[in-house]
Motif scaffolding. Structure first.
Motif, PDB file in Angstrom:
ATOM      1  N   UNK A   1       0.783  -1.039   0.079  1.00 20.42           N
ATOM      2  CA  UNK A   1      -0.089  -0.069   0.086  1.00 20.42           C
ATOM      3  C   UNK A   1       0.847   1.330  -0.229  1.00 20.42           C
ATOM      4  N   UNK A   2       0.920   1.893  -1.257  1.00 21.32           N
ATOM      5  CA  UNK A   2       1.903   3.039  -1.091  1.00 21.32           C
ATOM      6  C   UNK A   2       1.737   4.138  -0.363  1.00 21.32           C
ATOM      7  N   UNK A   3       0.457   4.122   0.295  1.00 22.98           N
ATOM      8  CA  UNK A   3       0.146   5.514   1.242  1.00 22.98           C
ATOM      9  C   UNK A   3       1.029   5.302   2.374  1.00 22.98           C
ATOM     10  N   UNK A   4       1.414   4.036   2.590  1.00 27.85           N
ATOM     11  CA  UNK A   4       2.460   3.846   3.933  1.00 27.85           C
ATOM     12  C   UNK A   4       3.610   4.511   3.684  1.00 27.85           C
ATOM     13  N   UNK A   5       4.224   4.746   2.504  1.00 22.35           N
ATOM     14  CA  UNK A   5       5.467   5.174   2.074  1.00 22.35           C
ATOM     15  C   UNK A   5       5.330   6.768   2.331  1.00 22.35           C
ATOM     16  N   UNK A   6       5.586   7.225   3.558  1.00 19.75           N
ATOM     17  CA  UNK A   6       5.367   8.442   3.949  1.00 19.75           C
ATOM     18  C   UNK A   6       6.807   9.352   3.999  1.00 19.75           C
ATOM     19  N   UNK A   7       7.791   8.772   3.846  1.00 21.84           N
ATOM     20  CA  UNK A   7       8.990   9.457   4.169  1.00 21.84           C
ATOM     21  C   UNK A   7       9.788   9.360   2.905  1.00 21.84           C
ATOM     22  N   UNK A   8      10.665  10.512   2.616  1.00 20.68           N
ATOM     23  CA  UNK A   8      11.767  10.500   1.393  1.00 20.68           C
ATOM     24  C   UNK A   8      12.646   9.655   1.710  1.00 20.68           C
ATOM     25  N   UNK A   9      13.053   8.643   0.969  1.00 22.46           N
ATOM     26  CA  UNK A   9      14.135   7.787   0.867  1.00 22.46           C
ATOM     27  C   UNK A   9      14.104   6.504   1.939  1.00 22.46           C
ATOM     28  N   UNK A  10      12.922   6.539   2.318  1.00 27.40           N
ATOM     29  CA  UNK A  10      12.750   5.348   3.665  1.00 27.40           C
ATOM     30  C   UNK A  10      11.582   4.824   3.406  1.00 27.40           C
ATOM     31  N   UNK A  11      11.619   3.415   3.492  1.00 32.80           N
ATOM     32  CA  UNK A  11      10.367   2.211   3.481  1.00 32.80           C
ATOM     33  C   UNK A  11       9.889   2.230   5.006  1.00 32.80           C
ATOM     34  N   UNK A  12       8.515   1.538   5.259  1.00 34.54           N
ATOM     35  CA  UNK A  12       8.006   1.570   6.323  1.00 34.54           C
ATOM     36  C   UNK A  12       8.752   0.854   7.413  1.00 34.54           C
ATOM     37  N   UNK A  13       9.546  -0.233   6.892  1.00 35.88           N
ATOM     38  CA  UNK A  13      10.067  -1.002   7.918  1.00 35.88           C
ATOM     39  C   UNK A  13      11.575  -0.201   8.416  1.00 35.88           C
ATOM     40  N   UNK A  14      11.827   1.080   7.767  1.00 35.81           N
ATOM     41  CA  UNK A  14      12.841   1.812   8.231  1.00 35.81           C
ATOM     42  C   UNK A  14      13.929   1.684   7.419  1.00 35.81           C
ATOM     43  N   UNK A  15      14.196   0.798   6.335  1.00 35.57           N
ATOM     44  CA  UNK A  15      15.098   0.621   5.498  1.00 35.57           C
ATOM     45  C   UNK A  15      15.192   1.861   4.552  1.00 35.57           C
ATOM     46  N   UNK A  16      16.496   1.931   3.903  1.00 40.29           N
ATOM     47  CA  UNK A  16      16.499   3.089   2.901  1.00 40.29           C
ATOM     48  C   UNK A  16      16.016   2.635   1.564  1.00 40.29           C
ATOM     49  N   UNK A  17      15.546   3.824   0.698  1.00 40.97           N
ATOM     50  CA  UNK A  17      15.489   3.255  -0.777  1.00 40.97           C
ATOM     51  C   UNK A  17      15.838   4.595  -1.568  1.00 40.97           C
ATOM     52  N   UNK A  18      15.998   4.633  -2.832  1.00 36.35           N
ATOM     53  CA  UNK A  18      16.726   5.415  -3.774  1.00 36.35           C
ATOM     54  C   UNK A  18      15.980   6.698  -4.081  1.00 36.35           C
ATOM     55  N   UNK A  19      14.370   6.533  -3.599  1.00 33.38           N
ATOM     56  CA  UNK A  19      13.481   7.697  -4.202  1.00 33.38           C
ATOM     57  C   UNK A  19      13.622   8.910  -3.307  1.00 33.38           C
ATOM     58  N   UNK A  20      13.379  10.128  -4.216  1.00 36.68           N
ATOM     59  CA  UNK A  20      13.644  11.086  -3.968  1.00 36.68           C
ATOM     60  C   UNK A  20      12.465  12.089  -3.451  1.00 36.68           C
ATOM     61  N   UNK A  21      11.306  11.179  -3.036  1.00 35.25           N
ATOM     62  CA  UNK A  21      10.149  11.671  -2.701  1.00 35.25           C
ATOM     63  C   UNK A  21       9.316  10.464  -2.176  1.00 35.25           C
TER      64      UNK A  21
END
Length: 218
Positions: A167-187
């Motif tokens: 559920x993409x609505x759970x991705x509320x932070x830039x560069x971070x996944x809901x489980x706390x891991x980092x991702x590459x995305x800029x928004x």
């Protein structure tokens, strides 16, 4: 509207109904539903093949993109990749095809994880977002994806087994996944467009696709 145009529209409608509402994106004969400009994609024996690439690098200019944008849909396709060295991907709702890696969501194709680990770049997962829940791929054989995008929900089924659901609505932070891991995305993924182009990635390695079709959910 003249009679010829009406006839053409009617034939397209009948064709879609005959496929259960699905529209064929690749019919094994031509790429009329894809944007021009590609150079390394060829049609052979009814399949769509990426050839002439063995450098393993990303080539944003040679991704293959649909002419139309899609919002909520079910996408079906089959792919095959070499079992030893492979990397490609199916991009969903990409808003800027000049910058697909950061404006689209990728379902991994053909990547073999070291030691058989299920990582966020493994087949069946959503790249850099979630790892697949199980290894459902058939290395070196034809594999079938059924990918459903509906609002914030994305579900991935590989060879008849659900491997990812987010559920993409759970991705509320830039560069971070809901489980706390980092991702590459800029928004935050919550802010991504819910409509965009579907793409097939040229990552500098051989890959084959066939039976690509889509059904819009409205």
């Amino acid at each position: 509207m003249n009679a010829f145009k009406l006839l053409g529209i009617s034939l397209l409608a009948v064709s879609a109904l005959a496929q259960g509402g699905f529209t064929t994106l690749f019919n094994g004969k031509d790429l009329s539903r894809w944007q021009p400009g590609f150079t390394n994609w060829v049609i052979e024996d009814g399949t769509l093949a990426l050839k002439g690439r063995e450098d393993g690098r990303e080539h944003n200019d040679n991704y293959l993109w649909t002419k139309e944008q899609y919002g909520d849909f079910i996408l079906e396709l089959e792919y095959k990749a070499p079992p030893d060295r492979a990397n490609s991907g199916v991009f969903l709702r990409t808003s800027d095809i000049r910058d697909p890696v950061y404006t689209g969501i990728e379902v991994q194709v053909g990547h073999v994880s070291p030691g058989g680990q299920l990582l966020r770049n493994s087949v069946g997962g959503l790249y850099d977002l979630v790892a697949p829940s199980k290894d459902a791929q058939k290395p070196g054989e034809w594999n079938k994806y059924v990918i459903t995008c509906e609002g914030p929900q994305i579900t991935v089924v590989l060879n008849g087994e659900q491997t990812a659901q987010v559920n993409l609505d759970r991705w509320t932070d830039t560069g971070r996944n809901p489980d706390g891991s980092k991702n590459k995305f800029k928004r935050p993924l919550r802010d991504f467009e819910r409509r965009g182009y579907i793409g097939l990635q040229d990552h500098g390695l051989s890959v084959w696709y066939r039976n690509i079709r889509i059904r819009s959910l409205r």
